[in-house]
Motif scaffolding. Structure first.
Motif, PDB file in Angstrom:
ATOM      1  N   LEU A   1       0.819  -1.209   0.000  1.00  0.00           N
ATOM      2  CA  LEU A   1       0.000   0.000   0.000  1.00  0.00           C
ATOM      3  C   LEU A   1       0.856   1.263   0.000  1.00  0.00           C
ATOM      4  CD1 LEU A   1      -2.749  -1.002   2.620  1.00  0.00           C
ATOM      5  CD2 LEU A   1      -2.941  -1.034   0.126  1.00  0.00           C
ATOM      6  N   LEU A   2       2.014   1.202   0.623  1.00  0.00           N
ATOM      7  CA  LEU A   2       2.959   2.307   0.691  1.00  0.00           C
ATOM      8  C   LEU A   2       4.305   1.862   0.142  1.00  0.00           C
ATOM      9  CD1 LEU A   2       2.230   3.632   4.306  1.00  0.00           C
ATOM     10  CD2 LEU A   2       1.927   4.976   2.217  1.00  0.00           C
ATOM     11  N   SER A   3       5.059   2.815  -0.390  1.00  0.00           N
ATOM     12  CA  SER A   3       6.414   2.519  -0.868  1.00  0.00           C
ATOM     13  C   SER A   3       7.415   2.853   0.233  1.00  0.00           C
ATOM     14  CB  SER A   3       6.731   3.342  -2.115  1.00  0.00           C
ATOM     15  OG  SER A   3       5.859   3.012  -3.176  1.00  0.00           O
ATOM     16  N   ALA A   4       8.405   2.010   0.393  1.00  0.00           N
ATOM     17  CA  ALA A   4       9.459   2.285   1.359  1.00  0.00           C
ATOM     18  C   ALA A   4      10.318   3.446   0.858  1.00  0.00           C
ATOM     19  CB  ALA A   4      10.319   1.037   1.565  1.00  0.00           C
ATOM     20  N   GLY A   5      10.875   4.205   1.818  1.00  0.00           N
ATOM     21  CA  GLY A   5      11.757   5.310   1.457  1.00  0.00           C
ATOM     22  C   GLY A   5      11.190   6.649   1.870  1.00  0.00           C
ATOM     23  N   THR A   6      11.672   7.708   1.240  1.00  0.00           N
ATOM     24  CA  THR A   6      11.307   9.066   1.635  1.00  0.00           C
ATOM     25  C   THR A   6      10.471   9.795   0.590  1.00  0.00           C
ATOM     26  OG1 THR A   6      13.348   9.961   0.678  1.00  0.00           O
ATOM     27  CG2 THR A   6      13.436   9.295   3.001  1.00  0.00           C
ATOM     28  N   ALA A   7      10.212   9.180  -0.547  1.00  0.00           N
ATOM     29  CA  ALA A   7       9.503   9.876  -1.631  1.00  0.00           C
ATOM     30  C   ALA A   7       8.119  10.337  -1.183  1.00  0.00           C
ATOM     31  CB  ALA A   7       9.377   8.966  -2.852  1.00  0.00           C
ATOM     32  N   GLY A   8       7.886  11.641  -1.231  1.00  0.00           N
ATOM     33  CA  GLY A   8       6.596  12.215  -0.882  1.00  0.00           C
ATOM     34  C   GLY A   8       6.315  12.328   0.595  1.00  0.00           C
ATOM     35  N   ILE A   9       7.255  11.907   1.432  1.00  0.00           N
ATOM     36  CA  ILE A   9       7.014  11.852   2.884  1.00  0.00           C
ATOM     37  C   ILE A   9       7.411  13.174   3.543  1.00  0.00           C
ATOM     38  CG2 ILE A   9       7.490  10.630   5.022  1.00  0.00           C
ATOM     39  CD1 ILE A   9       6.017   8.960   2.946  1.00  0.00           C
ATOM     40  N   ASN A  10       6.523  13.704   4.360  1.00  0.00           N
ATOM     41  CA  ASN A  10       6.783  14.942   5.068  1.00  0.00           C
ATOM     42  C   ASN A  10       8.028  14.821   5.951  1.00  0.00           C
ATOM     43  OD1 ASN A  10       6.045  17.613   5.549  1.00  0.00           O
ATOM     44  ND2 ASN A  10       4.758  17.124   7.304  1.00  0.00           N
TER      45      ASN A  10
END
Length: 226
Positions: free
Chosen positions: A200-209
């Protein structure tokens, strides 16, 4: 042909629940993937980034839990409560759960209460701690009733309540650890089970506040009232 129809009828009669589950997938999962309806598993933090919706309370949970008042009482059973003196700190966020409502503001925000459901959240506001935002998937296209939670561990007021390092994953894990099992509040007993959902979510920092990396895992809780 008659023999084939007779066999099919016997299978449906023998296992009607199994057949129903095959044609209505959301009854087997208790939620709808927002991305499949044009939504996202990230909130909108107002800066082009978002927080992960990293815990879902299944729509297969007891109906008493799946409302603002219901999740508030449940939260008090697992160590959270309403905000200090009713004062909201920080801007509300929105989310599109792909249910036909489009982007909607959070229903409520609840904070760790440190054992005191009346004033304990004042300590969280001052010293930091765990908190979560609630969004309800109840739109005209996907009315699952599931509650999507954006959970995170935050720093103290002196640090402007920024999210702690690894705060999204640790916030999720701490909430789940305190929820699983049997809990009580306000004369209501809750039994909570959990399972991990990938994809459901991608690991990492892409798009993450705040640029904080996440592991991409979501925990699905099923809460039963007895």
């Amino acid at each position: 042909m008659r023999a084939q129809l007779s066999f099919l009828a016997s299978v449906l009669i023998a296992s009607p629940l199994t057949s129903l589950a095959l044609v209505i997938p959301r009854q087997a999962t208790g939620f709808f993937n927002p991305a499949q309806g044009g939504g996202s598993m990230l909130t909108d933090a107002g800066n082009g980034l978002g927080e992960p919706l990293n815990v879902i309370i299944s729509g297969l949970s007891s109906p008493q839990v799946l409302s603002q008042s219901g999740v508030t009482n449940y939260a008090k059973a697992i160590g959270f409560s309403t905000e200090c003196l009713g004062i909201h700190i920080g801007d509300p966020q929105s989310a599109n759960l792909g249910d036909g409502h489009g982007s909607v503001d959070q229903t409520i925000e609840l904070r760790q209460d440190f054992g005191d459901p009346n004033l304990g959240t004042c300590l969280e506001s001052l010293n930091g701690g765990n908190h979560f935002r609630v969004f309800i998937q109840n739109g005209p296209q996907q009315n699952t009733g599931a509650l999507f939670l954006a959970v995170s561990q935050e720093e103290s007021s002196s640090e402007n309540h920024t999210i702690s390092p690894d705060g999204y994953d640790s916030g999720r894990d701490n909430l789940v650890a305190g929820a699983v099992g049997t809990k009580n509040f306000g004369g209501v007993t809750y039994h909570t089970t959990s399972q991990t959902v990938s994809g459901l979510l991608s690991a990492g920092t892409a798009g993450i506040n705040h640029g904080i990396a996440i592991d991409g895992q979501v925990t699905l809780l099923t809460v039963t009232v007895s």
